[in-house]
Enzyme design. Structure first.
Site, mmCIF file in Angstrom:
data_model
loop_
_atom_site.group_PDB
_atom_site.id
_atom_site.type_symbol
_atom_site.label_atom_id
_atom_site.label_comp_id
_atom_site.label_asym_id
_atom_site.label_seq_id
_atom_site.Cartn_x
_atom_site.Cartn_y
_atom_site.Cartn_z
ATOM 1 N N LYS A 101 0.885 -1.162 0.000
ATOM 2 C CA LYS A 101 0.000 0.000 0.000
ATOM 3 C C LYS A 101 0.921 1.209 0.000
ATOM 4 C CE LYS A 101 -3.045 2.895 2.564
ATOM 5 N NZ LYS A 101 -3.357 3.386 3.920
ATOM 6 N N GLY A 162 -7.841 9.694 9.332
ATOM 7 C CA GLY A 162 -8.176 9.793 10.743
ATOM 8 C C GLY A 162 -9.249 10.787 11.098
ATOM 9 N N ALA A 188 -9.235 5.770 4.118
ATOM 10 C CA ALA A 188 -9.085 6.972 4.953
ATOM 11 C C ALA A 188 -10.386 7.748 5.081
ATOM 12 C CB ALA A 188 -7.989 7.896 4.435
ATOM 13 N N GLY A 189 -10.686 8.145 6.312
ATOM 14 C CA GLY A 189 -11.796 9.048 6.573
ATOM 15 C C GLY A 189 -13.074 8.402 7.052
ATOM 16 N N ASN A 210 -8.828 1.946 9.596
ATOM 17 C CA ASN A 210 -7.941 1.809 10.745
ATOM 18 C C ASN A 210 -8.456 2.602 11.942
ATOM 19 O OD1 ASN A 210 -4.324 2.206 11.332
ATOM 20 N ND2 ASN A 210 -5.915 1.407 12.623
ATOM 21 N N THR A 211 -8.371 3.935 11.868
ATOM 22 C CA THR A 211 -8.669 4.772 13.030
ATOM 23 C C THR A 211 -10.078 4.568 13.561
ATOM 24 O OG1 THR A 211 -7.123 6.442 12.207
ATOM 25 C CG2 THR A 211 -8.673 7.141 13.899
#
Length: 259
Positions: A101, A162, A188-189, A210-211
């Site tokens: 990635k 994040g 992301a987001g 992830n976050t």
């Protein structure tokens, strides 16, 4: 997921359309439990930040079932093409994976990608035989150029890394999917399960989170929620939703009924 709905990229079969990151957890044990609850068979690991190459010290790989999950090294924290190339090669030389990635970050505050550097690094790594998954902005033109440079898929952001803002520009994501002949994986987001479901309902091939999981009050429970959201969103997309209408349409008609 049904056998006729498999996700295969460059000959690699992925059993889950939810991919998860491994950063921001309190420890490796919590990471492993969240990965298990997510049902994901792809986990991304920042080569710069998490030990996956030194077997003589605490190593995330010891906590993952590597027979079940694919490790996707990422170049998070790399601000130059040279750094991104270095860490991609390091992961492959350590026997982790030919998958990468690819991130080339352009700004420390926003963490938006440096798309010029990203394009250059994609070209180089694709020539070297890597299966490249570039993290990019939601620009359809850049997505097309990355595909032409040899990317195996494109990974447009839903919102800044994040931020938890969810899918800010679904229209560009739709255009990307119409523009590139490669899988589109939203990265992301994402903030909560409904964001993941929306991305999948649009027709995205997968979602990387992830976050939103690691930062939840109960990461393991949130991982399970994301698993079900991705499954529901994908099934809704394949089912074909009803068209939107301005006025009501009765669900039960009087046609054929006796007076």
């Amino acid at each position: 997921m049904a056998d006729n709905d498999r996700l295969v990229i460059r000959g690699v079969e992925f059993l889950s359309r939810l991919w998860v990151g491994t950063g921001k957890y309190k420890d490796f044990d919590e990471t492993a439990r969240a990965v298990e609850a997510s049902g994901a068979d792809v986990v991304t690991v920042a080569v710069r930040r998490v030990n996956i190459t030194d077997r003589n010290s605490a190593n995330l790989m010891d906590f993952l079932d590597t027979k079940r999950v694919k490790v996707l090294p990422n170049t998070a924290g790399c601000y130059t093409v040279e750094d991104a190339l270095r860490y991609s090669r390091l992961a492959r030389e350590a026997g982790v994976s030919d998958l990468v990635k690819l991130e080339v970050i352009g700004d420390e505050k926003t963490l938006f990608p440096d798309v010029i550097g990203l394009l250059k690094a994609t070209e180089i790594l694709a020539r070297e035989g890597f299966i490249v998954f570039p993290y990019t902005n939601d620009d359809p033109i850049m997505a097309k150029r990355l595909m032409d440079a040899g990317a195996a898929a494109v990974m447009p952001l839903a919102a800044p890394i994040g931020s938890g803002l969810g899918l800010r520009n679904p229209y560009n994501i739709k255009i990307i999917m119409e523009t590139v002949e490669a899988p589109c994986i939203v990265d992301a987001g994402v903030g909560t399960a409904s964001d993941a479901a929306i991305a999948m309902e649009l027709g995205c091939d997968a979602v990387l989170i992830n976050t939103a999981i690691a930062g939840a009050k109960d990461p393991v429970l949130m991982a399970s929620a994301m698993k079900h959201a991705v499954l529901a969103g994908r099934m809704a997309y394949r089912s074909g939703r009803i068209p939107r209408k301005l006025y009501a349409s009765a669900s039960t008609t009087f046609e054929g009924m006796l007076n």
